[in-house]
Design a protein around this motif. Sequence first.
Motif, mmCIF file in Angstrom:
data_model
loop_
_atom_site.group_PDB
_atom_site.id
_atom_site.type_symbol
_atom_site.label_atom_id
_atom_site.label_comp_id
_atom_site.label_asym_id
_atom_site.label_seq_id
_atom_site.Cartn_x
_atom_site.Cartn_y
_atom_site.Cartn_z
ATOM 1 N N SER A 1 8.093 40.580 -45.217
ATOM 2 C CA SER A 1 7.927 39.672 -44.073
ATOM 3 C C SER A 1 7.239 40.376 -42.908
ATOM 4 C CB SER A 1 9.287 39.162 -43.595
ATOM 5 O OG SER A 1 9.974 38.536 -44.650
ATOM 6 N N LEU A 2 7.590 41.628 -42.712
ATOM 7 C CA LEU A 2 6.966 42.404 -41.633
ATOM 8 C C LEU A 2 5.461 42.516 -41.866
ATOM 9 C CD1 LEU A 2 8.727 45.674 -40.467
ATOM 10 C CD2 LEU A 2 8.346 43.564 -39.215
ATOM 11 N N GLU B 1 3.535 40.472 -43.149
ATOM 12 C CA GLU B 1 2.809 39.215 -42.916
ATOM 13 C C GLU B 1 2.575 38.933 -41.433
ATOM 14 O OE1 GLU B 1 5.227 36.485 -45.074
ATOM 15 O OE2 GLU B 1 4.695 37.438 -46.992
ATOM 16 N N ILE B 2 3.115 39.816 -40.600
ATOM 17 C CA ILE B 2 2.907 39.623 -39.160
ATOM 18 C C ILE B 2 1.585 40.255 -38.762
ATOM 19 C CG2 ILE B 2 3.777 40.211 -36.873
ATOM 20 C CD1 ILE B 2 6.577 40.047 -37.998
ATOM 21 N N ASP B 3 0.700 39.484 -38.163
ATOM 22 C CA ASP B 3 -0.582 40.018 -37.733
ATOM 23 C C ASP B 3 -0.397 40.624 -36.353
ATOM 24 O OD1 ASP B 3 -0.653 36.934 -38.483
ATOM 25 O OD2 ASP B 3 -0.858 37.174 -36.311
ATOM 26 N N ALA C 1 12.446 42.057 -46.295
ATOM 27 C CA ALA C 1 12.170 42.242 -44.865
ATOM 28 C C ALA C 1 10.848 42.987 -44.657
ATOM 29 C CB ALA C 1 13.319 42.995 -44.210
ATOM 30 N N ILE D 1 5.635 48.288 -35.299
ATOM 31 C CA ILE D 1 5.903 47.742 -36.634
ATOM 32 C C ILE D 1 5.759 48.791 -37.732
ATOM 33 C CG2 ILE D 1 5.041 46.132 -38.409
ATOM 34 C CD1 ILE D 1 4.882 44.008 -36.386
#
Lengths: 179, 179
Positions: free
Chosen positions: A173-174, A176-178, A170, A108
């Motif tokens: 949003s990335l 917010e990914i744990d 985008a 990520i």
Amino acid sequence: MALAEAILVCLTDRPMSGYDLAKTFDASIGFFWRASHQQVYRELARLRGKGLVESKEIEQSGRPNRIVHTITEAGEQIVHAWSQKPCRMPSVKDELLVKLYALDHVDIAVLREQLELRTDQHQAKLSAYLRIKEKFYDAKTLSRAKKGKLIALTMGISNEREIIKALEQAVKSLGEIDE
Amino acid sequence: MALAEAILVCLTDRPMSGYDLAKTFDASIGFFWRASHQQVYRELARLRGKGLVESKEIEQSGRPNRIVHTITEAGEQIVHAWSQKPCRMPSVKDELLVKLYALDHVDIAVLREQLELRTDQHQAKLSAYLRIKEKFYDAKTLSRAKKGKLIALTMGISNEREIIKALEQAVKSLGEIDE
DNA sequence: ATCTATTATGCAACCAATTGCATAGTGGTT
DNA sequence: AACCACTATGCAATTGGTTGCATAATAGAT
């Protein structure tokens, strides 16, 4: 075979050498149709073979002679016929979106950097478009030819703006990914 | 050589036949990377040659046997290495914009029809994206893999919306040109 | 003195993409 | 009975695109 037509369109403006054309394809018309100088030279040879352009060598001292290409009557007819034919949808090919699609197999942090780099690239394009718009298309009375180019440029501008917005969203949003 | 990677990415999800892959490239991943079935079959042969996929023939009666391809360890490493490499900018090639650029040599009524047709095509794409989003990505808890696909899809959706807006604006601008 | 950039052209090899065709059985429609 | 669509694969020919190289003179920088 739309590279041929793009070249012919450029030559309706004024006769040009392959070098001039290659530069035009690095800017102005290149915003809508990319082509390298090798593509341009090869296509010019074909157009000459079909009698759609006429080529005259102009002597120069010190450097290679310029070969200046002029569109012929037949070439102009090809342009007109082409303009009436339906257009293809541009084919989508974007590695960055494929990487998002494959998020499970992607680092990520690295992807975020790539998204940010892409944002910068679109920002640069946007600035270039805006500079050209202000420089060449801000008069009140524009010819029909200029109006067309302005519409295309305006589409390019709004497109770039929206891509930048979408890329920033985008990245958010990335984030917010744990992991 | 990003078609190879796009295929490998699909196979990380599950083993597939060439036919399955070709259909996937007609939808889902095809939104971000277009490829025809011939491209897919040829690339699969190459991937098999390099040991990045393993192919097993499965007997079927009545129709040709399915050849099911599974990604190998080596294939997964290729995907990971690819994901870290920088992405290219997608290359622009849009005949419709070239026609706007060449407005002086184009029949405005015909061009307007082409712009409207293009609008419809993007409208259709948008509807397809929205249908897929509602069907597959509206749950509250999404896996990381699904989140990535959702981000890509969301970018596609906003992109289509903006293109439609820009096209409608272009038609309007065309209308204001006195012939 | 040497190196690099710029103007100006082009060939050759390779790789990618498109188009058309071919095969082959099943199931449903007209 | 004839036709079409679908599943499932693939070859062959052509066109298009990219990469690398080559030439050749000049102007300016190091």
